[in-house]
Each structure stands twice: as structure tokens, then as C-alpha cells.
Scaffold this active site. Structure first.
Site, PDB file in Angstrom:
ATOM      1  N   THR A   1       7.360  18.107   4.047  1.00  0.00           N
ATOM      2  CA  THR A   1       6.729  17.991   2.747  1.00  0.00           C
ATOM      3  C   THR A   1       7.451  18.926   1.758  1.00  0.00           C
ATOM      4  OG1 THR A   1       4.587  18.068   1.681  1.00  0.00           O
ATOM      5  CG2 THR A   1       5.053  19.830   3.255  1.00  0.00           C
TER       6      THR A   1
ATOM      7  N   TYR B   1      17.258   9.222  -4.079  1.00  0.00           N
ATOM      8  CA  TYR B   1      17.264  10.228  -3.000  1.00  0.00           C
ATOM      9  C   TYR B   1      16.560   9.670  -1.764  1.00  0.00           C
ATOM     10  CZ  TYR B   1      16.112  14.661  -0.676  1.00  0.00           C
ATOM     11  OH  TYR B   1      15.966  15.667   0.232  1.00  0.00           O
TER      12      TYR B   1
END
Ligand code: GDP
Length: 322
Positions: free
Chosen positions: A165, A137
Site C-alpha cells: 500500500t 504506472y
């Protein structure tokens, strides 16, 4: 952006895309363009180019991605790499070809090396090996940043990249195998409390540290960056504050009102030991988050309770990440 600007939100059905749509609507933008993935497969180059030529968006929020928690990432790495590379390459190239005014590409702070100094600064990118459980990813997301920067360098495209985040909030995925930790813990504890189950399992050792940003704060940052910032490279979006998974589980227990015990399952992966972002760059640009973890958790638990039975991932006993 003028109020009737043509704005394409790619991935509007997901946690991030739906929050961006809500934020844009609240700010009075009326000309939003969206497509469900079944109507436009962003991995299909010809379909994406035809869509951009037809709709001619002026602004693009690239929030479409194959996403998931630690287990999904390590179980389906080929799809996390292929799907995300294709989505990024197709959308960014089509945006260039069709003359999009500005594009905001969304990634994740998992792009930074596992052993990078904490808090994670933007200049840690490509300075060391990645965390194994989400390397596929992360490489797709790094490629997307590089695409934005190279189209800026070569063609002058105003394409920027925001790296949030860990996110949470309404519209999250509550599939226990595919989801991230926060929705998983909410669901497990709500179910356990209802069933009178004396224990809830928390994966790993409980010692990894993570930072959590409410998705409405991220959407606010996306609008801020789209309107005010034109710079290459990743821009971190976070709170700059982290806590251990054990502490998070205790906070979720308090928010849910679960009265049983937490049991840690060391057979499940911990992932990267710590992931907290350095947010000095976005603070210096003039943006700061608003929603603290306690308020955000309460809001998310309330949303989950109000939408139970109709929540993404909830029906799935076992499913692939979506
Ligand atoms: P990560 O930030 O990419 O590692 O993604 P996750 O949100 O999936 O996991 C964060 C941390 O929470 C890891 O250390 C997990 O082992 C831990 N964790 C504890 N319980 C759970 C759970 O029920 N689901 C998930 N996804 N993670 C959990």
C-alpha cells in the site's frame, strides 16, 4: 537464504530498496549487491544482462522503479510506463537467463481497479478499469506481475510479487511536486511552522481515504516472503487500516506541532476515492505489520528534522519525478 547468499537489491537508493538493505544487514546477510542507477541503467537490456552474468545473484529484490505521487504520475505518464516496463522486463528476463534462485517483484496496490470492492483483495486484479491518474504506472506493474507468473508457469522460476500500500518513512522523497502526500505534508508543515506561515495547503478535498505502511514494515514483509512464500499472483502488504487525507493532515499537524490552519485546494486532483488493502492473505501466511501510524509518523518527522537540507527532493523547487 543462507547468510552469505548473493543478494541483489535493485533500487537500493530509494525508499523501499534502502529499507530492504537495512533489514537484510540487520538479519546478518553480508553479501549484498547494489548498483547506483548512474552505473547500471536498468532500462538498458544489454547492460542488465551483462551485470547478471557477471554478478550471478542468487536472490533479487526488485525495488527499482520510477515512482511518484499523484501529480508526477499524471504529468509524466509516458516515463512511468516506459521506464517501469523496461526495468521489469530486463531484470526478470535476466534473472531467468542467469538462473536466479528466487526473485521478489515489488508493485503497488494501484494495480487494482478504481471501482474494485474495498478492502482490495488480490483477486480484484484485472476485473475493471484503472484509476486514471496512475494508469500508466499501474499497467507497467501489472505487466511485471504477469512476467513473474508466466516465467514461473513456463520455466518454473520462483518469482513472486508483493503489492505494498502507500509507503512512508526514512529515505522518502520530499520534493513537493514529485512526492506522495505524507512526506509532502510533513515538509509543508515544518516549513510553515518555522516561517510563521498561518496556513498550509492540502491538495484536493481531503475526503479520499488512504492506508499508510511504514517502509521498515514492508522490508520485514519482503524478507518474510522471500524466505517462506512461493506462489504466483500479487500478495498485498499493508495494515488494512485507512484514514481520510483530512485526518492524515491533522495527524501530521500534531506530529509536527504546526499551529496554523489547513486549507484544502480543490483545484488539485483527489485521485482514487479509497484505497485500503485486504491483508488477510499475508496474515494467513503469518506476517503482520508492527509499526502504527502514530509511531511511524513521529519517527519519520524526527528523521526529516535530523536530515533536513540533505533529504531527497528537498532542494528541488520544480523537478521531474525520480
Ligand atoms: P495516490 O495515493 O496515488 O493518490 O498518491 P498521493 O500520495 O500523491 O496522493 C494521495 C492523496 O493525497 C490525493 O488525494 C492527493 O490529492 C492528496 N494530497 C493532499 N495534499 C497533498 C500533497 O501535498 N502532495 C500530494 N502528493 N498529495 C496530496
Amino acid at each position: 537464504m543462507h547468510p552469505d547468499a548473493r543478494i541483489y537489491v535493485a533500487g537500493h537508493g530509494g525508499l523501499v530498496g534502502s529499507a530492504i538493505v537495512r533489514r537484510l544487514q540487520a538479519a546478518g546477510f553480508t553479501n549484498l549487491i547494489t548498483r547506483r542507477s548512474r552505473d547500471l541503467d536498468l532500462r538498458d537490456q544489454a547492460a542488465v544482462q551483462a551485470f547478471f552474468q557477471q554478478e550471478r545473484p542468487e536472490y533479487v529484490f526488485l525495488a527499482a522503479a520510477k515512482v511518484g505521487g499523484i501529480l508526477a504520475n499524471s504529468t509524466y505518464p509516458a516515463e512511468f510506463l516506459y521506464d517501469n516496463l523496461m526495468i521489469a522486463a530486463n531484470v526478470i528476463h535476466a534473472a531467468h537467463l542467469s538462473g536466479v534462485t528466487k526473485l521478489l517483484n515489488l508493485g503497488s496496490t494501484c494495480i487494482y481497479p478504481r471501482e474494485a470492492p474495498q478492502p482490495l483483495r488480490e483477486d480484484a486484479l484485472l476485473t475493471g478499469p484503472l484509476e486514471e491518474t496512475n494508469r500508466a504506472y499501474a499497467i507497467a506493474k501489472i505487466a511485471a506481475i504477469e512476467l513473474c507468473d508466466q516465467y514461473r508457469a513456463q520455466y518454473g522460476c520462483d518469482f513472486i510479487s508483493a503489492m505494498p500500500t502507500n509507503l512512508y518513512g526514512p529515505g522518502d522523497n520530499f520534493d513537493l511536486l514529485g512526492s506522495h502526500v505524507l512526506p509532502a505534508l510533513i515538509r509543508k508543515m515544518v516549513d510553515a511552522q518555522e516561517a510563521g506561515q498561518p496556513t498550509v495547503q492540502v491538495w484536493g478535498s481531503g475526503t479520499p481515504r488512504r492506508e499508510f505502511l511504514h517502509v521498515d514494515d514492508l522490508a520485514d514483509a519482503c524478507l518474510f516472503l522471500m524466505e517462506r512464500v512461493s506462489e504466483p499472483g500479487p500478495i498485498n502488504v499493508g495494515t488494512g487500516e485507512d484514514l481520510s487525507i483530512r485526518e492524515l493532515a491533522e495527524r501530521v499537524r500534531a506530529a509536527v506541532g504546526y499551529t496554523g490552519e489547513l486549507v484544502f485546494d480543490p483545484s488539485k486532483p483527489d485521485g482514487t476515492p479509497r484505497k485500503v488493502t485486504d491483508v488477510s492473505r499475508i496474515h494467513a501466511l503469518g506476517w503482520h505489520h508492527q509499526i502504527g501510524l502514530e509511531e511511524g509518523l513521529r519517527h519519520t518527522v524526527d528523521w526529516y528534522l535530523a536530515h533536513r537540507g540533505h533529504v531527497r527532493g528537498e532542494a528541488a523547487a520544480v523537478s521531474s519525478p525520480a
